[in-house]
Motif scaffolding. Structure first.
Motif, PDB file in Angstrom:
ATOM      1  N   ILE A  97      30.786  38.411  26.710  1.00  0.00           N
ATOM      2  CA  ILE A  97      30.046  37.486  25.854  1.00  0.00           C
ATOM      3  C   ILE A  97      28.831  36.940  26.590  1.00  0.00           C
ATOM      4  O   ILE A  97      27.712  36.885  26.047  1.00  0.00           O
ATOM      5  N   ARG A  98      29.023  36.560  27.843  1.00  0.00           N
ATOM      6  CA  ARG A  98      27.924  36.001  28.631  1.00  0.00           C
ATOM      7  C   ARG A  98      26.858  37.059  28.928  1.00  0.00           C
ATOM      8  O   ARG A  98      25.661  36.750  28.963  1.00  0.00           O
ATOM      9  N   ALA A  99      27.285  38.300  29.098  1.00  0.00           N
ATOM     10  CA  ALA A  99      26.323  39.393  29.284  1.00  0.00           C
ATOM     11  C   ALA A  99      25.490  39.582  28.020  1.00  0.00           C
ATOM     12  O   ALA A  99      24.276  39.853  28.093  1.00  0.00           O
ATOM     13  N   GLY A 100      26.135  39.421  26.857  1.00  0.00           N
ATOM     14  CA  GLY A 100      25.410  39.517  25.596  1.00  0.00           C
ATOM     15  C   GLY A 100      24.372  38.410  25.451  1.00  0.00           C
ATOM     16  O   GLY A 100      23.262  38.641  24.960  1.00  0.00           O
ATOM     17  N   LEU A 101      24.738  37.204  25.893  1.00  0.00           N
ATOM     18  CA  LEU A 101      23.791  36.088  25.859  1.00  0.00           C
ATOM     19  C   LEU A 101      22.600  36.360  26.771  1.00  0.00           C
ATOM     20  O   LEU A 101      21.450  36.078  26.407  1.00  0.00           O
ATOM     21  N   LEU A 102      22.877  36.927  27.942  1.00  0.00           N
ATOM     22  CA  LEU A 102      21.795  37.238  28.876  1.00  0.00           C
ATOM     23  C   LEU A 102      20.909  38.354  28.323  1.00  0.00           C
ATOM     24  O   LEU A 102      19.679  38.305  28.473  1.00  0.00           O
ATOM     25  N   ALA A 103      21.527  39.333  27.668  1.00  0.00           N
ATOM     26  CA  ALA A 103      20.750  40.413  27.054  1.00  0.00           C
ATOM     27  C   ALA A 103      19.851  39.863  25.955  1.00  0.00           C
ATOM     28  O   ALA A 103      18.702  40.305  25.790  1.00  0.00           O
ATOM     29  N   SER A 104      20.363  38.888  25.197  1.00  0.00           N
ATOM     30  CA  SER A 104      19.555  38.234  24.160  1.00  0.00           C
ATOM     31  C   SER A 104      18.362  37.528  24.786  1.00  0.00           C
ATOM     32  O   SER A 104      17.240  37.577  24.262  1.00  0.00           O
ATOM     33  N   ALA A 105      18.588  36.868  25.917  1.00  0.00           N
ATOM     34  CA  ALA A 105      17.498  36.185  26.618  1.00  0.00           C
ATOM     35  C   ALA A 105      16.437  37.191  27.059  1.00  0.00           C
ATOM     36  O   ALA A 105      15.230  36.935  26.923  1.00  0.00           O
ATOM     37  N   ILE A 106      16.865  38.347  27.566  1.00  0.00           N
ATOM     38  CA  ILE A 106      15.921  39.361  28.042  1.00  0.00           C
ATOM     39  C   ILE A 106      15.117  39.949  26.883  1.00  0.00           C
ATOM     40  O   ILE A 106      13.888  40.081  26.959  1.00  0.00           O
ATOM     41  N   SER A 107      15.809  40.293  25.781  1.00  0.00           N
ATOM     42  CA  SER A 107      15.110  40.898  24.639  1.00  0.00           C
ATOM     43  C   SER A 107      14.102  39.924  24.031  1.00  0.00           C
ATOM     44  O   SER A 107      12.987  40.321  23.654  1.00  0.00           O
ATOM     45  N   HIS A 108      14.466  38.654  23.952  1.00  0.00           N
ATOM     46  CA  HIS A 108      13.536  37.672  23.393  1.00  0.00           C
ATOM     47  C   HIS A 108      12.426  37.335  24.388  1.00  0.00           C
ATOM     48  O   HIS A 108      11.342  36.909  23.981  1.00  0.00           O
ATOM     49  N   THR A 109      12.687  37.526  25.676  1.00  0.00           N
ATOM     50  CA  THR A 109      11.616  37.378  26.665  1.00  0.00           C
ATOM     51  C   THR A 109      10.541  38.435  26.439  1.00  0.00           C
ATOM     52  O   THR A 109       9.338  38.138  26.446  1.00  0.00           O
ATOM     53  N   LEU A 110      10.973  39.678  26.225  1.00  0.00           N
ATOM     54  CA  LEU A 110      10.033  40.763  25.963  1.00  0.00           C
ATOM     55  C   LEU A 110       9.246  40.503  24.683  1.00  0.00           C
ATOM     56  O   LEU A 110       8.028  40.744  24.632  1.00  0.00           O
ATOM     57  N   LEU A 111       9.931  39.987  23.656  1.00  0.00           N
ATOM     58  CA  LEU A 111       9.247  39.665  22.399  1.00  0.00           C
ATOM     59  C   LEU A 111       8.240  38.542  22.609  1.00  0.00           C
ATOM     60  O   LEU A 111       7.123  38.576  22.072  1.00  0.00           O
ATOM     61  N   THR A 112       8.608  37.545  23.415  1.00  0.00           N
ATOM     62  CA  THR A 112       7.704  36.428  23.697  1.00  0.00           C
ATOM     63  C   THR A 112       6.473  36.891  24.460  1.00  0.00           C
ATOM     64  O   THR A 112       5.341  36.480  24.138  1.00  0.00           O
ATOM     65  N   ILE A 113       6.675  37.754  25.455  1.00  0.00           N
ATOM     66  CA  ILE A 113       5.544  38.289  26.217  1.00  0.00           C
ATOM     67  C   ILE A 113       4.610  39.070  25.305  1.00  0.00           C
ATOM     68  O   ILE A 113       3.378  38.947  25.377  1.00  0.00           O
ATOM     69  N   TRP A 114       5.180  39.874  24.419  1.00  0.00           N
ATOM     70  CA  TRP A 114       4.371  40.638  23.465  1.00  0.00           C
ATOM     71  C   TRP A 114       3.580  39.701  22.557  1.00  0.00           C
ATOM     72  O   TRP A 114       2.396  39.933  22.284  1.00  0.00           O
ATOM     73  N   ALA A 115       4.215  38.615  22.086  1.00  0.00           N
ATOM     74  CA  ALA A 115       3.529  37.650  21.212  1.00  0.00           C
ATOM     75  C   ALA A 115       2.397  36.953  21.958  1.00  0.00           C
ATOM     76  O   ALA A 115       1.327  36.695  21.390  1.00  0.00           O
ATOM     77  N   ILE A 116       2.614  36.629  23.239  1.00  0.00           N
ATOM     78  CA  ILE A 116       1.568  35.992  24.040  1.00  0.00           C
ATOM     79  C   ILE A 116       0.378  36.935  24.197  1.00  0.00           C
ATOM     80  O   ILE A 116      -0.791  36.533  24.056  1.00  0.00           O
ATOM     81  N   LYS A 117       0.654  38.215  24.469  1.00  0.00           N
ATOM     82  CA  LYS A 117      -0.426  39.193  24.576  1.00  0.00           C
ATOM     83  C   LYS A 117      -1.178  39.315  23.254  1.00  0.00           C
ATOM     84  O   LYS A 117      -2.416  39.443  23.231  1.00  0.00           O
TER      85      LYS A 117
END
Length: 259
Positions: A97-117
């Motif tokens: 479960i905690r790995a899934g939460l961390l994966a969610s953080a990583i995927s949304h980090t990539l989305l955030t970086i893309w939005a900033i660009k």
């Protein structure tokens, strides 16, 4: 005093993050529903929803607020995983479960970086390096692995929605429970179904070695619309993802944030 102030601001940022995620899914589901009903709209994914938001009047302001919210969501998901704020523990199930939460953080980090660009003027189609890598033999294992993970995540969402496991992490007023709980369950079940279909599409891509095209929720909508009852299935999935968007917004109001 300083600690109390920091906690208060952290909670607001985390709640804004849930609301930001909810906004994206409301846009994705709403556009797909309009397409199914012949009212315009189109099937899209998270990036498509962000591009549509940016194209609106004052779009850069809206996108800036969305980025702040996504940053809060990323921080909260990472904090949930690392600090175990929900007391999952250290057994195999808890670590998954905690790995899934961390994966969610990583995927949304990539989305955030893309939005900033995107807000800084970068092209939304600037993905040549990714395309080249996806054409390599190594991506076969990647696509298969992502497919398996998505199948697991989708199954977990369906289980969470069916059992209403989310309820123990939310403080929903008694008067609102009659509609909040069913709405949240529908949203989680729909998102779980979408993730499972998406996982199958990734596995199909791996087996067919079609490694030049990343899959997204828009591909799920396309697959559903090609069925003989496509309009009905597309509408049902769209409504379900709108419900998931509402669930995310409701999390922003009622989720217990242990900061």
């Amino acid at each position: 005093m300083i600690k109390a102030i920091a906690k208060k601001h952290w909670e607001k940022l985390a709640k804004l993050g849930y609301g930001s995620r909810g906004l994206m899914y409301l846009m994705i589901g709403g556009l797909a529903l309009m397409a199914a009903l012949g009212l315009g709209g189109k099937t899209t994914n998270s990036k498509g929803a962000i591009e549509i938001l940016l194209s609106q009047p004052f779009g850069q302001i809206y996108l800036a607020v969305l980025i702040i919210g996504l940053m809060g969501y990323v921080g909260w998901r990472a904090f949930q995983a690392i600090a175990d704020t929900d007391n999952h523990g250290m057994n195999v199930k808890a670590l998954a479960i905690r790995a899934g939460l961390l994966a969610s953080a990583i995927s949304h980090t990539l989305l955030t970086i893309w939005a900033i660009k995107l807000i800084l003027g970068a092209s939304s189609n600037d993905n040549n390096n990714l395309g080249e890598w996806l054409s390599s033999e190594e991506s076969l294992v990647f696509l298969a692995g992502v497919g398996v993970i998505l199948l697991a995540v989708g199954t977990a969402h369906i289980f969470k929605g069916w059992k209403a496991r989310f309820d123990k992490y939310m403080d929903v007023p008694t008067a609102q429970r009659i509609w909040v709980i069913p709405l949240c369950r529908i949203g989680l079940l729909a998102r779980g179904a979408a993730w499972i279909i998406l996982g199958v599409l990734f596995l199909q891509s791996a087996l067919a070695t079609q490694k030049n095209n990343m899959k997204g929720i828009d591909d799920v909508f396309t697959l559903l619309s090609q069925n003989y009852a496509g309009a009905w299935l597309l509408s049902a999935m769209a409504v379900g993802l709108c419900a998931f968007g509402c669930y995310s917004v409701l999390e922003g109001f009622y989720r217990r944030i242990h900061a």
